[in-house]
Enzyme design. Structure first.
Site, PDB file in Angstrom:
ATOM      1  N   ARG A  67      56.381  45.851  94.911  1.00  0.00           N
ATOM      2  CA  ARG A  67      55.737  44.618  94.449  1.00  0.00           C
ATOM      3  C   ARG A  67      56.768  43.544  94.097  1.00  0.00           C
ATOM      4  O   ARG A  67      56.544  42.357  94.357  1.00  0.00           O
ATOM      5  CB  ARG A  67      54.852  44.926  93.236  1.00  0.00           C
ATOM      6  CG  ARG A  67      54.034  43.727  92.790  1.00  0.00           C
ATOM      7  CD  ARG A  67      52.968  44.151  91.795  1.00  0.00           C
ATOM      8  NE  ARG A  67      52.113  43.050  91.413  1.00  0.00           N
ATOM      9  CZ  ARG A  67      51.967  42.629  90.156  1.00  0.00           C
ATOM     10  NH1 ARG A  67      52.647  43.204  89.176  1.00  0.00           N
ATOM     11  NH2 ARG A  67      51.160  41.629  89.885  1.00  0.00           N
ATOM     12  N   HIS A  71      56.749  39.645  95.326  1.00  0.00           N
ATOM     13  CA  HIS A  71      56.746  38.518  94.380  1.00  0.00           C
ATOM     14  C   HIS A  71      58.017  37.685  94.469  1.00  0.00           C
ATOM     15  O   HIS A  71      58.016  36.517  94.091  1.00  0.00           O
ATOM     16  CB  HIS A  71      56.529  39.025  92.950  1.00  0.00           C
ATOM     17  CG  HIS A  71      55.116  39.408  92.675  1.00  0.00           C
ATOM     18  ND1 HIS A  71      54.592  39.545  91.413  1.00  0.00           N
ATOM     19  CD2 HIS A  71      54.086  39.674  93.526  1.00  0.00           C
ATOM     20  CE1 HIS A  71      53.314  39.873  91.488  1.00  0.00           C
ATOM     21  NE2 HIS A  71      52.986  39.978  92.758  1.00  0.00           N
ATOM     22  N   ASN A  99      53.527  38.017  86.774  1.00  0.00           N
ATOM     23  CA  ASN A  99      54.634  38.928  86.445  1.00  0.00           C
ATOM     24  C   ASN A  99      54.664  39.386  84.996  1.00  0.00           C
ATOM     25  O   ASN A  99      55.129  40.481  84.686  1.00  0.00           O
ATOM     26  CB  ASN A  99      55.974  38.254  86.778  1.00  0.00           C
ATOM     27  CG  ASN A  99      56.141  38.016  88.269  1.00  0.00           C
ATOM     28  OD1 ASN A  99      55.595  38.760  89.088  1.00  0.00           O
ATOM     29  ND2 ASN A  99      56.881  36.975  88.631  1.00  0.00           N
ATOM     30  N   HIS A 172      48.635  48.407  98.291  1.00  0.00           N
ATOM     31  CA  HIS A 172      47.834  48.851  97.150  1.00  0.00           C
ATOM     32  C   HIS A 172      47.329  50.284  97.335  1.00  0.00           C
ATOM     33  O   HIS A 172      46.450  50.720  96.604  1.00  0.00           O
ATOM     34  CB  HIS A 172      46.672  47.886  96.895  1.00  0.00           C
ATOM     35  CG  HIS A 172      47.123  46.559  96.336  1.00  0.00           C
ATOM     36  ND1 HIS A 172      46.263  45.522  96.084  1.00  0.00           N
ATOM     37  CD2 HIS A 172      48.349  46.110  95.974  1.00  0.00           C
ATOM     38  CE1 HIS A 172      46.932  44.476  95.592  1.00  0.00           C
ATOM     39  NE2 HIS A 172      48.210  44.807  95.531  1.00  0.00           N
TER      40      HIS A 172
HETATM   41  C1  HEM Z   1      46.906  39.906  98.924  1.00  0.00           C
HETATM   42  C2  HEM Z   1      47.151  39.407  97.739  1.00  0.00           C
HETATM   43  C3  HEM Z   1      47.554  40.253  96.580  1.00  0.00           C
HETATM   44  C4  HEM Z   1      47.037  40.166  95.326  1.00  0.00           C
HETATM   45  C5  HEM Z   1      45.968  39.187  94.853  1.00  0.00           C
HETATM   46  C6  HEM Z   1      47.671  41.182  94.541  1.00  0.00           C
HETATM   47  C7  HEM Z   1      47.418  41.415  93.192  1.00  0.00           C
HETATM   48  C8  HEM Z   1      47.908  42.481  92.480  1.00  0.00           C
HETATM   49  C9  HEM Z   1      47.551  42.778  91.114  1.00  0.00           C
HETATM   50  C10 HEM Z   1      46.638  41.935  90.245  1.00  0.00           C
HETATM   51  C11 HEM Z   1      48.167  43.925  90.767  1.00  0.00           C
HETATM   52  C12 HEM Z   1      48.091  44.635  89.419  1.00  0.00           C
HETATM   53  C13 HEM Z   1      49.044  43.961  88.452  1.00  0.00           C
HETATM   54  C14 HEM Z   1      48.794  44.354  87.005  1.00  0.00           C
HETATM   55  O1  HEM Z   1      47.639  44.449  86.603  1.00  0.00           O
HETATM   56  O2  HEM Z   1      49.797  44.553  86.273  1.00  0.00           O
HETATM   57  C15 HEM Z   1      48.937  44.361  91.903  1.00  0.00           C
HETATM   58  C16 HEM Z   1      49.719  45.487  91.941  1.00  0.00           C
HETATM   59  C17 HEM Z   1      50.498  45.850  93.022  1.00  0.00           C
HETATM   60  N1  HEM Z   1      50.691  45.104  94.169  1.00  0.00           N
HETATM   61 FE1  HEM Z   1      49.619  43.525  94.764  1.00  0.00          FE
HETATM   62  N2  HEM Z   1      48.555  41.872  95.315  1.00  0.00           N
HETATM   63  C18 HEM Z   1      48.526  41.324  96.575  1.00  0.00           C
HETATM   64  C19 HEM Z   1      49.316  41.705  97.641  1.00  0.00           C
HETATM   65  C20 HEM Z   1      50.338  42.623  97.575  1.00  0.00           C
HETATM   66  C21 HEM Z   1      51.361  42.807  98.576  1.00  0.00           C
HETATM   67  C22 HEM Z   1      51.507  41.945  99.831  1.00  0.00           C
HETATM   68  C23 HEM Z   1      52.149  43.822  98.150  1.00  0.00           C
HETATM   69  C24 HEM Z   1      53.375  44.421  98.801  1.00  0.00           C
HETATM   70  C25 HEM Z   1      53.598  44.412 100.093  1.00  0.00           C
HETATM   71  C26 HEM Z   1      51.604  44.292  96.899  1.00  0.00           C
HETATM   72  C27 HEM Z   1      52.069  45.369  96.192  1.00  0.00           C
HETATM   73  C28 HEM Z   1      51.554  45.784  94.975  1.00  0.00           C
HETATM   74  C29 HEM Z   1      51.906  47.049  94.357  1.00  0.00           C
HETATM   75  C30 HEM Z   1      52.775  48.140  94.979  1.00  0.00           C
HETATM   76  C31 HEM Z   1      51.262  47.073  93.102  1.00  0.00           C
HETATM   77  C32 HEM Z   1      51.380  48.163  92.024  1.00  0.00           C
HETATM   78  C33 HEM Z   1      52.633  47.878  91.193  1.00  0.00           C
HETATM   79  C34 HEM Z   1      52.940  48.885  90.090  1.00  0.00           C
HETATM   80  O3  HEM Z   1      52.272  49.896  89.955  1.00  0.00           O
HETATM   81  O4  HEM Z   1      53.887  48.610  89.318  1.00  0.00           O
HETATM   82  N3  HEM Z   1      50.532  43.519  96.554  1.00  0.00           N
HETATM   83  N4  HEM Z   1      48.770  43.464  92.933  1.00  0.00           N
END
Ligand code: HEM
Ligand SMILES: *[C@@H]1O[C@H](CO)[C@@H](O)[C@H](O)[C@H]1NC(C)=O
Length: 299
Positions: A67, A71, A99, A172
């Protein structure tokens, strides 16, 4: 793609791209995929061993690093801007909405950098920004409340296609989200599996401010395996985020979600291609930026 090992492999790939140097694509003439093959042949194995030990300690770390890469790249390109701590002259990206209380893994990046500097001191690689921008982070990172059309246009603004959007959202399949990121979805949306919503509510109270940081897996089935279950969840209305479920809600991306379910190797190859494309967003080349000594601050 079935084992947690795979996610650590991706993490190794991205950590290398991200922290240090060469893109794995040749689409930018000033980046080469084998940049370190003679200047630091131990690079990949060094990064890999730090990342693997971090993931052994905490499986979630692979997701967190993945992530960070996203970002970083969506805010003025893949220039390490997200890694900069705040300074008196600028407020960086770590406290941006997407973040704050959420982005993590910075200590592992520091460990990777230390390990790499030890085996290959001062070997130059990809260039880093000299500044970071809170407002650019707030304006460029997509939000979980976005509709499908907002997601598509956000990705388009970064040179990424609708296919890239769906493939990259497959990230995800690992990692966790906080209650505050999915509260409205589990209480107020109708295109959600009832028992899934019920389960999620048990650890995410409806009142805003209570339990905001309580975690739930983004992939209800296999939260530490990099597989295609994320897409199967969407078809079962078990997407955790509003933005996840948007990819299978009757719109133009429904068919691709189905393809990734029936043909997991298509997901793999599209994901890899999209990661490389994302890693190529606006690299600093020539004399722009600098090679940081410490990832958290400018030289
Ligand atoms: C398409 C639009 C996207 C949105 C709106 C989005 C939104 C989010 C949100 C809201 C979370 C949870 C954050 C939290 O509550 O602390 C999350 C987690 C995550 N996102 Fe996305 N995301 C998107 C695309 C992506 C992309 C493109 C990637 C990587 C290629 C990605 C990788 C991740 C990962 C791996 C997590 C888990 C992180 C952890 O457990 O520390 N996301 N994302
Ligand atoms: C659900 O929607 C109602 C009516 O719009 C609103 O008052 C309430 O705060 C929402 N609840 C959540 C958890 O989003």
């Amino acid at each position: 793609m079935a084992s947690p090992y795979i996610s650590s492999w991706f993490t190794v790939l991205l950590a290398v791209i991200y922290l240090l140097a060469a893109s794995t694509s040749t689409s930018n003439a000033q980046l080469t995929p084998n940049f370190y093959s003679s200047s630091c042949p131990q690079l990949l194995s060094t990064v890999k061993s730090v990342v693997q030990s971090a993931i052994r300690k905490e499986a979630r770390m692979g997701a967190s690093l993945l992530r960070l890469f996203f970002h970083d790249c969506f805010v003025n390109g893949c220039d390490g801007s997200i890694l900069l701590d705040d300074t008196p002259s600028f407020t960086g990206e770590k406290t941006a909405n997407a973040n704050k209380n959420s982005a993590r893994g910075f200590e592992v990046i520091d460990q990777i950098k230390t390990a790499v500097e030890k085996v290959c001191p001062g070997v130059l690689g990809r260039r880093d920004s000299k500044t970071a921008s809170l407002s650019a982070a707030n304006n460029n990172i997509p939000q979980p409340t976005f509709s499908l059309s907002s997601l598509i246009s956000n990705f388009q603004n970064h040179g990424l296609s609708t296919t890239d959007l769906v493939a990259l959202s497959g990230a995800h399949t690992i990692g966790q989200a906080r209650c505050t990121s999915f509260r409205t979805r589990i209480y107020n949306e109708s295109n959600i599996d009832a028992s899934f919503a019920q389960t999620r509510r048990s650890n995410c109270p409806s009142a805003s401010g209570s339990g905001d940081n309580n975690l739930a897996p983004l992939d209800v089935q296999t939260p530490t395996s990099f597989d295609n279950n994320y897409f199967k969840n969407l078809v079962n209305q078990k997407g955790l985020l509003h933005s996840d479920q948007q990819l299978f809600s009757g719109g133009s991306t429904n068919a691709l979600v189905q393809t990734y379910i029936s043909n997991p190797s298509r997901f793999t190859s599209d994901f890899v291609a999209a990661m490389i494309k994302m890693g190529d967003i606006k690299p600093l080349t020539g004399s722009s930026g600098e090679i940081r000594k410490n990832c958290r601050k400018t030289n």
